[in-house]
Design a protein around this motif. Structure first.
Motif, PDB file in Angstrom:
ATOM      1  N   THR A   1       0.837  -1.193   0.000  1.00 30.93           N
ATOM      2  CA  THR A   1       0.000   0.000   0.000  1.00 30.93           C
ATOM      3  C   THR A   1       0.878   1.252   0.000  1.00 30.93           C
ATOM      4  OG1 THR A   1      -1.551  -1.233   1.348  1.00 30.93           O
ATOM      5  CG2 THR A   1      -1.968   1.104   1.111  1.00 30.93           C
ATOM      6  N   GLN A   2       1.955   1.169   0.767  1.00 33.15           N
ATOM      7  CA  GLN A   2       2.894   2.297   0.842  1.00 33.15           C
ATOM      8  C   GLN A   2       3.412   2.655  -0.559  1.00 33.15           C
ATOM      9  OE1 GLN A   2       5.278   2.964   4.125  1.00 33.15           O
ATOM     10  NE2 GLN A   2       5.379   4.919   3.055  1.00 33.15           N
ATOM     11  N   ALA A   3       3.740   1.611  -1.340  1.00 31.95           N
ATOM     12  CA  ALA A   3       4.253   1.854  -2.682  1.00 31.95           C
ATOM     13  C   ALA A   3       3.215   2.590  -3.525  1.00 31.95           C
ATOM     14  CB  ALA A   3       4.633   0.535  -3.343  1.00 31.95           C
ATOM     15  N   GLN A   4       1.960   2.181  -3.387  1.00 29.73           N
ATOM     16  CA  GLN A   4       0.909   2.844  -4.166  1.00 29.73           C
ATOM     17  C   GLN A   4       0.709   4.277  -3.720  1.00 29.73           C
ATOM     18  OE1 GLN A   4      -2.406   0.901  -5.545  1.00 29.73           O
ATOM     19  NE2 GLN A   4      -1.919  -1.106  -4.707  1.00 29.73           N
TER      20      GLN A   4
ATOM     21  N   GLY B   1       3.612   6.394  -5.015  1.00 27.25           N
ATOM     22  CA  GLY B   1       3.481   6.664  -6.452  1.00 27.25           C
ATOM     23  C   GLY B   1       2.446   7.747  -6.705  1.00 27.25           C
ATOM     24  N   PHE B   2       1.350   7.640  -6.006  1.00 24.21           N
ATOM     25  CA  PHE B   2       0.274   8.616  -6.129  1.00 24.21           C
ATOM     26  C   PHE B   2       0.772   9.998  -5.703  1.00 24.21           C
ATOM     27  CE2 PHE B   2      -3.428  10.691  -4.009  1.00 24.21           C
ATOM     28  CZ  PHE B   2      -4.214  10.879  -5.133  1.00 24.21           C
ATOM     29  N   GLY B   3       1.448  10.040  -4.557  1.00 27.57           N
ATOM     30  CA  GLY B   3       1.962  11.312  -4.042  1.00 27.57           C
ATOM     31  C   GLY B   3       2.915  11.971  -5.026  1.00 27.57           C
ATOM     32  N   ALA B   4       3.771  11.151  -5.664  1.00 30.10           N
ATOM     33  CA  ALA B   4       4.736  11.713  -6.613  1.00 30.10           C
ATOM     34  C   ALA B   4       4.027  12.307  -7.822  1.00 30.10           C
ATOM     35  CB  ALA B   4       5.709  10.628  -7.058  1.00 30.10           C
ATOM     36  N   GLN B   5       2.991  11.619  -8.288  1.00 29.21           N
ATOM     37  CA  GLN B   5       2.259  12.138  -9.445  1.00 29.21           C
ATOM     38  C   GLN B   5       1.530  13.429  -9.115  1.00 29.21           C
ATOM     39  OE1 GLN B   5       0.166   8.478 -10.648  1.00 29.21           O
ATOM     40  NE2 GLN B   5       0.817   9.036 -12.718  1.00 29.21           N
TER      41      GLN B   5
END
Lengths: 238, 92
Positions: A95-98, A101-105
């Motif tokens: 979940t952390q990875a998702q 990724g979302f935060g970076a976008q």
């Protein structure tokens, strides 16, 4: 490819030029239209900026939910269920990875929107320049000579408008995509069901949930007991 | 010749630069028909960089149509196809 793109962008402007006989009339009309479009552009930017802020908040909120997995893992360990603790931590990692990724976008939207704001300022300057130019052109107007220059100015400006319109549309599309991605991660976190839970971890989910519930019921009971002990005398006094 | 980097503004370019850009443009066409996203991104970035480095920015109060448009640096092949038209870049 490059020429073809410019042909597409300018086609609309030329269509608008075709059915007007007096360029002076066209200048005023086209200026009015530009002012309206500029207003739409500004509103569009305000909207995508607000949407980006909501996405930033959502990224924070999702990140804030990650410690839930730690609590689940700790609970499982306390009950001697290392397998469940492991499952909870694995879930946290994916979940952390998702969420990352979302935060970076979402963060990359910010710099794109800065560019949008710069483009809007450029457009505003062009519209102002057009206003000045149109008065000069009207004053110097003689039918044959003016038409070409008027056409250039109008085409140039409407190309700028079309470009801006496209940039805003892209920003809106990206924001909408991120919005649904954020919603999907949110749902994932709420339901506790991950994409990789097909391999039998659904049963683990239920066990983890049950453990969590049992623990929270115990805690609740404990609190009620304590509350009863302290509150009973007060109630008597009232 | 005047070139617009979409979303960024316009630049005046000389004939030498124009020839270089045309060469990259052919590469871009090839990338699009081959569906080569990596090559497409690389060539598009090269085009942007060249215009930035050697083009002369059109002043803010100038109103001129462009002779050519360069799509945004981060556009995908799919988005470009949509922008240009349903039939794709290479008709027929």
């Amino acid at each position: 490819m490059l020429k073809r793109l410019s042909a597409i962008f300018q086609a609309k402007a030329n269509k608008a030029l075709d059915h007007l006989e007096d360029p002076r009339e066209m200048l005023d009309l086209s200026y009015e239209k530009q002012v309206t479009m500029l207003r739409d552009v500004k509103r569009g930017i305000v909207e995508v900026t607000a949407a980006r802020r909501r996405l930033e908040l959502q990224a924070d909120e999702l990140r804030g939910k990650l410690p839930t997995f730690d609590a689940q893992a700790a609970q499982a360990l306390k009950s001697g269920r290392e397998d469940l603790a492991r499952a909870a931590l694995e879930r946290k990692a994916s979940t952390q990875a998702q969420v990352d990724g979302f935060g970076a976008q979402v963060a990359s939207l910010r710099s794109e929107q800065d560019q949008l704001v710069a483009a809007e300022q450029r457009l505003q300057a062009k519209v102002d320049a057009f206003r000045t130019k149109k008065e000069v052109m009207k004053a110097q107007y003689t039918a044959a000579k003016a038409t070409v220059r008027v056409g250039e100015a109008v085409t140039g400006l409407s190309e700028e408008m079309a470009d801006m319109g496209y940039a805003i549309q892209r920003a809106e599309d990206k924001t909408a995509q991120l919005k649904s991605r954020g919603a999907a991660i949110h749902e994932l976190l709420e339901s506790g069901v991950l994409e990789d839970s097909l391999d039998g971890s659904t049963a683990l989910d239920r066990e983890l949930d049950a453990l969590g519930r049992a623990a929270s019921v115990d805690a609740e009971l404990e609190r009620l007991r304590a509350q009863l002990n302290t509150e009973t005398p007060k109630e008597v006094l009232q | 010749m005047i070139v617009r980097l979409m979303g960024e503004g316009q630049w005046t370019i000389d004939d030498t630069l124009r020839a270089e850009l045309n060469a990259i443009d052919s590469e871009l066409d090839a990338d699009v028909s081959a569906g080569d996203s990596a090559g497409f991104a690389r060539h598009l970035a090269a085009m942007h960089d060249l215009v930035h480095a050697r083009g002369l920015p059109v002043t803010i109060d100038e109103l001129v149509p462009s002779d050519a448009l360069v799509p945004p640096r981060d556009i995908s092949i799919e988005e470009l196809r949509e922008l240009i038209g349903k039939e794709g870049l290479i008709p027929g």
